[in-house]
Design an enzyme around this catalytic site. Structure first.
Site, PDB file in Angstrom:
ATOM      1  N   GLY A  11       0.835  -1.212   0.000  1.00  0.00           N
ATOM      2  CA  GLY A  11       0.000   0.000   0.000  1.00  0.00           C
ATOM      3  C   GLY A  11       0.862   1.251   0.000  1.00  0.00           C
ATOM      4  O   GLY A  11       1.893   1.283   0.657  1.00  0.00           O
ATOM      5  N   ARG A  72       1.382  -5.126  -5.928  1.00  0.00           N
ATOM      6  CA  ARG A  72       1.454  -6.379  -5.173  1.00  0.00           C
ATOM      7  C   ARG A  72       1.837  -7.453  -6.189  1.00  0.00           C
ATOM      8  O   ARG A  72       1.410  -7.399  -7.343  1.00  0.00           O
ATOM      9  CB  ARG A  72       0.123  -6.655  -4.480  1.00  0.00           C
ATOM     10  CG  ARG A  72      -0.167  -5.597  -3.409  1.00  0.00           C
ATOM     11  CD  ARG A  72      -1.167  -6.028  -2.370  1.00  0.00           C
ATOM     12  NE  ARG A  72      -1.015  -5.241  -1.157  1.00  0.00           N
ATOM     13  CZ  ARG A  72      -1.640  -4.090  -0.902  1.00  0.00           C
ATOM     14  NH1 ARG A  72      -2.457  -3.578  -1.794  1.00  0.00           N
ATOM     15  NH2 ARG A  72      -1.438  -3.454   0.229  1.00  0.00           N
ATOM     16  N   ASP A 103       4.688  -4.820   6.274  1.00  0.00           N
ATOM     17  CA  ASP A 103       5.353  -6.051   6.721  1.00  0.00           C
ATOM     18  C   ASP A 103       5.430  -7.109   5.623  1.00  0.00           C
ATOM     19  O   ASP A 103       6.366  -7.906   5.600  1.00  0.00           O
ATOM     20  CB  ASP A 103       4.746  -6.599   8.012  1.00  0.00           C
ATOM     21  CG  ASP A 103       3.235  -6.724   7.943  1.00  0.00           C
ATOM     22  OD1 ASP A 103       2.662  -6.479   6.861  1.00  0.00           O
ATOM     23  OD2 ASP A 103       2.635  -7.086   8.970  1.00  0.00           O
ATOM     24  N   THR A 125       3.699   2.878   5.544  1.00  0.00           N
ATOM     25  CA  THR A 125       2.277   2.510   5.589  1.00  0.00           C
ATOM     26  C   THR A 125       1.553   3.510   6.477  1.00  0.00           C
ATOM     27  O   THR A 125       2.118   3.982   7.459  1.00  0.00           O
ATOM     28  CB  THR A 125       2.054   1.081   6.149  1.00  0.00           C
ATOM     29  OG1 THR A 125       0.674   0.922   6.479  1.00  0.00           O
ATOM     30  CG2 THR A 125       2.866   0.807   7.393  1.00  0.00           C
ATOM     31  N   ASP A 127      -0.871   2.719   8.294  1.00  0.00           N
ATOM     32  CA  ASP A 127      -1.542   1.982   9.374  1.00  0.00           C
ATOM     33  C   ASP A 127      -0.812   2.007  10.724  1.00  0.00           C
ATOM     34  O   ASP A 127      -1.405   1.660  11.741  1.00  0.00           O
ATOM     35  CB  ASP A 127      -1.753   0.524   8.949  1.00  0.00           C
ATOM     36  CG  ASP A 127      -2.554   0.420   7.660  1.00  0.00           C
ATOM     37  OD1 ASP A 127      -3.448   1.260   7.463  1.00  0.00           O
ATOM     38  OD2 ASP A 127      -2.275  -0.477   6.846  1.00  0.00           O
ATOM     39  N   ASP A 129       1.303  -0.050  11.773  1.00  0.00           N
ATOM     40  CA  ASP A 129       1.175  -1.413  12.311  1.00  0.00           C
ATOM     41  C   ASP A 129       2.476  -2.210  12.241  1.00  0.00           C
ATOM     42  O   ASP A 129       2.452  -3.434  12.189  1.00  0.00           O
ATOM     43  CB  ASP A 129       0.064  -2.173  11.558  1.00  0.00           C
ATOM     44  CG  ASP A 129       0.337  -2.275  10.066  1.00  0.00           C
ATOM     45  OD1 ASP A 129       1.275  -1.624   9.570  1.00  0.00           O
ATOM     46  OD2 ASP A 129      -0.392  -3.023   9.387  1.00  0.00           O
ATOM     47  N   ARG A 171      -6.065  -1.420   8.698  1.00  0.00           N
ATOM     48  CA  ARG A 171      -5.980  -2.890   8.605  1.00  0.00           C
ATOM     49  C   ARG A 171      -6.281  -3.520   9.962  1.00  0.00           C
ATOM     50  O   ARG A 171      -7.316  -3.246  10.518  1.00  0.00           O
ATOM     51  CB  ARG A 171      -4.607  -3.310   8.062  1.00  0.00           C
ATOM     52  CG  ARG A 171      -4.507  -3.094   6.570  1.00  0.00           C
ATOM     53  CD  ARG A 171      -3.566  -4.056   5.913  1.00  0.00           C
ATOM     54  NE  ARG A 171      -2.238  -4.003   6.538  1.00  0.00           N
ATOM     55  CZ  ARG A 171      -1.210  -4.727   6.152  1.00  0.00           C
ATOM     56  NH1 ARG A 171      -1.337  -5.553   5.139  1.00  0.00           N
ATOM     57  NH2 ARG A 171      -0.047  -4.612   6.739  1.00  0.00           N
TER      58      ARG A 171
END
Ligand code: ADP
Length: 319
Positions: A11, A72, A103, A125, A127, A129, A171
């Site tokens: 992303g 991707r 990740d 990212t 996120d 995360d 996410r």
């Protein structure tokens, strides 16, 4: 080290361009050639690789997205795909790679390093995360975008005395919801890391209304459920009509904040230094304002945590 390369994968996030710029400029400053790999690992396999000059990364520091595009790529999860990628790099005399992504992208970089090709990861990212860094590149910008929307929705929520449910990205992580919820004064924040029942939410709305609150703002992280699903459950339990706003991909775009540009530049500068020092298989991050690096294995084994004290505070402040 004579030549290195850089790619963005997974992303996209605001600040990736600032990171690319810093990799390119820092490498050239140290008399190292730099190659840009377009479309992530897909471009690595197909050889969509071009040499970048100082000017190639001019006028991008303030732009969202990524000038190298991202993709991707299922083929890269195979040993054959990874070997093709390494061949493309070796053909051009490239000796190191900086991977900017989440990740999943780190997993690819770890595989290349295991096959003997030195890679360094940068956390790109929105996120937030990824373990081993307090903040990921793009999180701060996304937060500002979400906050701007919350502020606007608050105006209309107050005018109509309505309950709004705002679904945000993240996410499996609740960081965007938690930070934006606290900054935006949301009444309720629903995140995957903390169990919240519909009864809890219904009670809080009721208490607020009894106290004379004119509106309620509920932030739902996408990792819990969709905003529509949450509205349905709330309606079944309380018969309360709500309005749902799904912020969606606007959270990924926009000019990166000063924080994200500085973070991206610092992390990317360190990534190039690590390659020059002969290090490989490391992910760069920032903890307590210090630039740090961990092995990919360490990053994968450390749990990503939210700050629960922030969650408790948000509840105390929104009674
Ligand atoms: P993100 O990096 O944002 O987490 P993805 O999980 O989609 O995004 O990963 C991005 C890309 O990284 C994948 O499309 C794939 O090419 C590569 N990748 C992901 N997991 C692996 C893996 N286990 N081994 C090799 N490459 C991987």
């Amino acid at each position: 080290m004579k030549a290195i390369s850089v790619l963005t994968s997974g992303g996209d996030s605001p600040g990736m361009n600032a990171a690319i710029r810093a990799v390119v400029r820092k490498a050239i400053y140290h008399n190292i050639n730099v190659y840009g790999i377009y479309q992530g690992y897909a471009g690595l396999i197909s050889g969509n690789i071009k040499k970048l000059e100082l000017g190639s990364v001019g006028d991008i520091i303030h732009r969202g997205g990524t000038m190298l595009y991202t993709a991707r790529c299922e083929e890269f999860k195979t040993l054959e795909g990874q070997k093709k990628g390494i061949e493309q790099l070796k053909e051009r005399g490239i000796e190191g790679l900086v991977v900017i992504g989440g990740d999943g992208s780190y997993k690819g970089a770890q595989k290349l390093t295991e096959h003997g090709f030195p890679c360094i990861g940068l956390p790109g990212t929105i996120d937030n995360d990824i373990a081993g860094t307090d903040y990921t590149i793009g999180f701060n910008t996304a937060l500002h975008t979400v906050l701007d929307s919350i502020d606007k929705i608050r105006d209309t929520a107050t005018s109509h005395e309505r309950t709004f449910i705002i679904e945000v990205m993240g996410r499996h992580a609740g960081d965007i919801a938690l930070w934006a919820g606290l900054a935006g004064g949301a009444e309720t924040i629903i995140i995957p890391e903390i169990d919240t029942t519909i009864d809890d939410v219904a009670n809080r709305i009721r208490q607020g209304q009894e106290r004379g609150k004119k509106h309620t703002i509920i932030i739902v992280a996408e990792g819990v459920c969709s905003g529509m699903e949450f509205a349905k459950q709330l309606k079944e339990k309380t018969n309360l009509d709500t309005r749902v706003s799904v912020l969606g991909h606007i959270q990924r775009g926009g000019s990166p904040t000063a924080f994200d540009r500085v973070l991206a530049s610092r992390l990317a500068g360190r990534a190039v230094e690590l390659l020059i020092e002969g290090k490989a298989g490391r992910a760069v991050g920032m903890e307590k304002s210090e630039i740090v690096d961990y092995s990919f294995d360490e990053v994968f084994s450390m749990p990503h945590k939210i700050d629960e004290s922030m969650y408790r505070l948000s509840k105390e402040l929104s009674i």
